[in-house]
Design an enzyme around this catalytic site. Structure first.
Site, PDB file in Angstrom:
ATOM      1  N   SER A 109       0.833  -1.197   0.000  1.00 23.70           N
ATOM      2  CA  SER A 109       0.000   0.000   0.000  1.00 23.70           C
ATOM      3  C   SER A 109       0.873   1.254   0.000  1.00 23.70           C
ATOM      4  CB  SER A 109      -0.961  -0.055   1.192  1.00 23.70           C
ATOM      5  OG  SER A 109      -1.968   0.917   1.095  1.00 23.70           O
ATOM      6  N   ASP A 159     -10.337  -4.215  -4.935  1.00 23.08           N
ATOM      7  CA  ASP A 159      -9.705  -3.208  -4.102  1.00 23.08           C
ATOM      8  C   ASP A 159     -10.455  -1.876  -4.211  1.00 23.08           C
ATOM      9  OD1 ASP A 159      -8.001  -1.407  -2.820  1.00 23.08           O
ATOM     10  OD2 ASP A 159      -6.187  -2.394  -3.548  1.00 23.08           O
ATOM     11  N   HIS A 190      -8.170  -4.904  -0.645  1.00 20.59           N
ATOM     12  CA  HIS A 190      -6.899  -4.221  -0.427  1.00 20.59           C
ATOM     13  C   HIS A 190      -5.958  -5.037   0.458  1.00 20.59           C
ATOM     14  CE1 HIS A 190      -4.437  -0.659  -0.859  1.00 20.59           C
ATOM     15  NE2 HIS A 190      -4.226  -0.628   0.452  1.00 20.59           N
TER      16      HIS A 190
END
Length: 207
Positions: A109, A159, A190
């Site tokens: 991320s 996501d 995610h």
């Protein structure tokens, strides 16, 4: 072992490896993580590798990050550029201190996004990168020489944070700059899944 920010500018953990044939991993956590978040993942996917894991120096509320954002998916690019060079300098210092070759970044991320920025701004800092749930770090693609540098992108089809088009755009940017890109889209959100871990472990064994 853990070093203080006074030592290197970053609070971080360094775990020396037992397998000299493996490239070290640079572990870059997501928003709200810290220098210990990805250690178990690193040990799982690259047994025997040295692990270098810094904590992001930017706080969003109480959540550590590697650079500022203006909104979800909207990055403060001036801060990103500054923080990328700061992280690259930390890598260079850590390599000298511990006698390491250039590491492979394993970022999740926010950590994946600054790893992508490292590839585009300071490509010499990394031997390659595994980018988990990454998006393009800059609005305008940068042209650099990434000839032959291995990159794995693992994105989630479900996501809500990283649109599929964003992940594909990043893959295309890196490939256009010469990187050897493997992009896999998984039926995931995610968060990371067992499929991510399996693909990551296989890719690291090959590179």
């Amino acid at each position: 072992m853990t070093a203080t920010a006074a030592d290197t500018g970053f609070i971080h953990v360094f775990e020396p490896g037992s397998d000299a044939a493996r490239k070290p991993l640079l572990l870059l956590h997501g928003t709200g993580g810290d220098e210990r978040d990805l250690l178990s993942l690193g040990r799982t996917v690259a047994p025997g590798a040295s692990l270098l894991s810094p904590r992001g120096k930017v706080l969003e509320g109480a959540a550590p990050r590697f650079f500022r954002r203006l909104a979800e998916g909207v990055f403060d690019e001036a801060d990103l550029i500054r923080r990328t060079h700061e992280l690259a300098d930390f890598i260079e210092e850590a390599r000298s201190r511990h006698g390491l070759p250039a590491p492979i970044a394993l970022g999740f991320s926010n950590g994946a996004n600054i790893a992508a920025s490292l590839l585009l701004l300071r490509p010499e800092a990394l031997a390659g990168a595994a980018l988990l749930r990454a998006m393009p770090p800059f609005r305008q693609p940068l042209r650099v020489d990434l000839a032959g540098k291995p990159v794995l992108l693992l994105s989630g089809l479900l996501d809500p944070i990283v649109p599929a088009a964003g992940a594909e755009a990043l893959a295309q940017t890196l490939a256009a700059d010469g990187a050897t890109v493997e992009h896999r889209s998984l039926p995931a959100s995610h968060g990371l899944t067992q499929a991510d871990i399996g693909l990551l472990k296989d890719w690291l064994a090959r590179v």
